[in-house]
Design an enzyme around this catalytic site. Structure first.
Site, PDB file in Angstrom:
ATOM      1  N   ASP A 234       0.838  -1.203   0.000  1.00 49.30           N
ATOM      2  CA  ASP A 234       0.000   0.000   0.000  1.00 49.30           C
ATOM      3  C   ASP A 234       0.871   1.250   0.000  1.00 49.30           C
ATOM      4  O   ASP A 234       0.607   2.211   0.725  1.00 49.30           O
ATOM      5  CB  ASP A 234      -0.943  -0.028   1.221  1.00 49.30           C
ATOM      6  CG  ASP A 234      -2.120   0.946   1.067  1.00 49.30           C
ATOM      7  OD1 ASP A 234      -2.310   1.483  -0.043  1.00 49.30           O
ATOM      8  OD2 ASP A 234      -2.832   1.166   2.057  1.00 49.30           O
TER       9      ASP A 234
ATOM     10  N   ARG B 203      -0.067   9.066   0.619  1.00 44.20           N
ATOM     11  CA  ARG B 203      -0.834   9.208   1.879  1.00 44.20           C
ATOM     12  C   ARG B 203      -0.234   8.362   2.999  1.00 44.20           C
ATOM     13  O   ARG B 203      -0.519   8.601   4.174  1.00 44.20           O
ATOM     14  CB  ARG B 203      -2.311   8.836   1.666  1.00 44.20           C
ATOM     15  CG  ARG B 203      -2.531   7.396   1.291  1.00 44.20           C
ATOM     16  CD  ARG B 203      -3.977   7.036   0.988  1.00 44.20           C
ATOM     17  NE  ARG B 203      -4.028   5.711   0.351  1.00 44.20           N
ATOM     18  CZ  ARG B 203      -3.801   5.473  -0.932  1.00 44.20           C
ATOM     19  NH1 ARG B 203      -3.545   6.487  -1.748  1.00 44.20           N
ATOM     20  NH2 ARG B 203      -3.822   4.251  -1.432  1.00 44.20           N
ATOM     21  N   ASN B 204       0.574   7.371   2.651  1.00 40.10           N
ATOM     22  CA  ASN B 204       1.188   6.501   3.657  1.00 40.10           C
ATOM     23  C   ASN B 204       2.662   6.817   3.902  1.00 40.10           C
ATOM     24  O   ASN B 204       3.405   6.016   4.449  1.00 40.10           O
ATOM     25  CB  ASN B 204       1.011   5.035   3.265  1.00 40.10           C
ATOM     26  CG  ASN B 204      -0.442   4.617   3.365  1.00 40.10           C
ATOM     27  OD1 ASN B 204      -1.181   5.177   4.186  1.00 40.10           O
ATOM     28  ND2 ASN B 204      -0.874   3.689   2.535  1.00 40.10           N
TER      29      ASN B 204
ATOM     30  N   ASP C 102       2.531   3.044   7.799  1.00 37.34           N
ATOM     31  CA  ASP C 102       1.352   2.210   7.536  1.00 37.34           C
ATOM     32  C   ASP C 102       1.710   0.782   7.165  1.00 37.34           C
ATOM     33  O   ASP C 102       1.707   0.400   5.991  1.00 37.34           O
ATOM     34  CB  ASP C 102       0.456   2.832   6.462  1.00 37.34           C
ATOM     35  CG  ASP C 102      -0.569   3.725   7.109  1.00 37.34           C
ATOM     36  OD1 ASP C 102      -1.715   3.312   7.250  1.00 37.34           O
ATOM     37  OD2 ASP C 102      -0.173   4.845   7.522  1.00 37.34           O
TER      38      ASP C 102
END
Ligand code: ACK
Length: 364
Positions: free
Chosen positions: A203, A207-208, A221
């Site tokens: 992922d 955003r991570n 994350d």
């Protein structure tokens, strides 16, 4: 006559040379790397001096993994200051952590909200068991956990600028190309470390990534399938998996073949997010259209102001054949070369396109 023997390199020639150089670089790297490495397909072979990652789910009792890979913190050492966000399991707060004989440090504290069931507690702490195994300047650092009292907490280093996607959107156009490449270099170094340990992120997205006050980017994350449950971008596929389509390699979408090579695809998308200051990949196209376009060979165009060398690297990361994608070790050394030689970042894709148009106009 002093200029005799000199010739002028047109921007087209420079860009073509750069592209050829970029292609040559990765081809050359790839063959030597492939010879050196034992492939991951038959299980991870750790590099000398690098520990292999242990999946906490392989422990019969996951609490054992928490004990093994994390430090228990006495809650009296933690001072919670304010709520900074919401996680899947509860609030995320900022605060301070005191350690005897050390300077107090700023931390982020993830809490597990009350009323949880055992499975939620296990899933929550799984991330800590994973993070606790890593030690790298571009991976978010776990300070410890609170499990012996309530609320259950995960304490990590504080990253002043929060997540990379919102940070870039708030500072649209504010950085030099070298600063952006520096951020990308950091993320690639963190990913190289993870892939060397045999950890597949699944992922990787802006955003991570978290950013500190020195613009250092760190991968965060962690949590395998849980990560994807938590990610609002993750959508269900026809085969029932939950996947952040726009960031994911076609083979991982089609048959869940996640690997460091699929992480490299996602890294290319992160490059695009960074160079476009947090633009949404494929804009408002639907997930289904993204899948179909990729299948047809469509790839994201260079964002405005993007150097040719960086868009070429993105295109390498987005090769359909996963074994043709660059390894993180190659990405790091390529970005290092660009940083050491900033003029290599001067030719921009839009300039090239303008010259090509001019060229066509002249020819006609
Ligand atoms: O974009 P943000 O400010 O950065 O909002 C989210 C929010 O918490 C929910 O995840 C922020 N956040 C998460 N971990 C950290 C951290 N280690 N340091 C600072 N902010 C964090 C994230």
């Amino acid at each position: 006559m002093t200029h005799a023997g000199h010739f002028v390199l047109s921007p087209i020639l420079i860009s073509d040379l750069l592209m050829a150089l970029c292609q040559w670089y990765f081809k050359a790297k790839m063959t030597s790397e492939d010879k050196r490495r034992t492939d991951y397909q038959n299980g991870h072979v750790p590099f000398p001096g690098i520990k292999a990652y242990v999946d906490p789910d392989t422990y019969e009792d996951p609490t054992q993994a928490v004990h093994e890979f994390t430090k228990e913190i006495d809650p009296s050492r933690i001072r919670i200051e304010r709520v900074i966000g919401a996680g899947e399991f509860g609030e995320v707060c900022s605060g301070r952590l005191r350690t005897p004989g050390k300077k107090e440090i700023a931390v982020a504290i993830k809490t597990l909200k009350g009323g949880y069931v055992e499975r939620q507690r296990r899933d929550f702490l799984r991330e800590a068991s994973i993070m606790g195994q890593f030690d790298h300047p571009n991976i978010i650092r776990l300070e410890g956990v609170v499990t012996k009292s309530r609320p259950v907490m995960i304490v990590v280093e504080y990253m002043e600028n929060g997540s990379l996607d919102s940070f870039l959107r708030q500072h649209d156009g504010h950085f030099t190309v070298i600063q952006l490449v520096g951020m990308l270099r950091g993320i690639a170094a963190g990913m190289k470390y993870l892939s060397d340990m045999g950890y597949v992120h699944r992922d990787l997205a802006a955003r991570n990534i978290l950013v500190n006050s020195n613009l250092v980017c760190k991968v965060s994350d962690f949590g395998l399938s849980r990560v994807l449950e938590d990610d609002p971008e993750a959508a269900y596929t026809t085969t029932g998996g939950k996947i952040p389509i726009r960031w994911t390699a076609p083979e991982a979408i089609a048959y869940r073949k996640f690997s460091s090579a699929s992480d490299a695809w996602s890294y290319g998308i992160v490059m695009w997010e960074v160079m476009s200051y947090g633009e949404r990949p494929y804009w408002e196209m639907s997930n289904q259209d993204v899948i179909l376009s990729i299948e047809e060979g469509y790839r994201l165009p260079a964002p405005m102001g993007c150097p040719v060398a960086l868009h070429q690297l993105m295109l390498h990361c987005w090769q359909k054949e996963r074994n043709h994608r660059p390894k993180f070790v190659d990405i790091v050394s390529f970005l290092d070369k660009l940083i050491r030689n900033p003029s290599s970042l001067l030719p921009l894709v839009e300039d090239l396109q303008r010259y090509r148009t001019a060229d066509v106009l002249v020819k006609h």
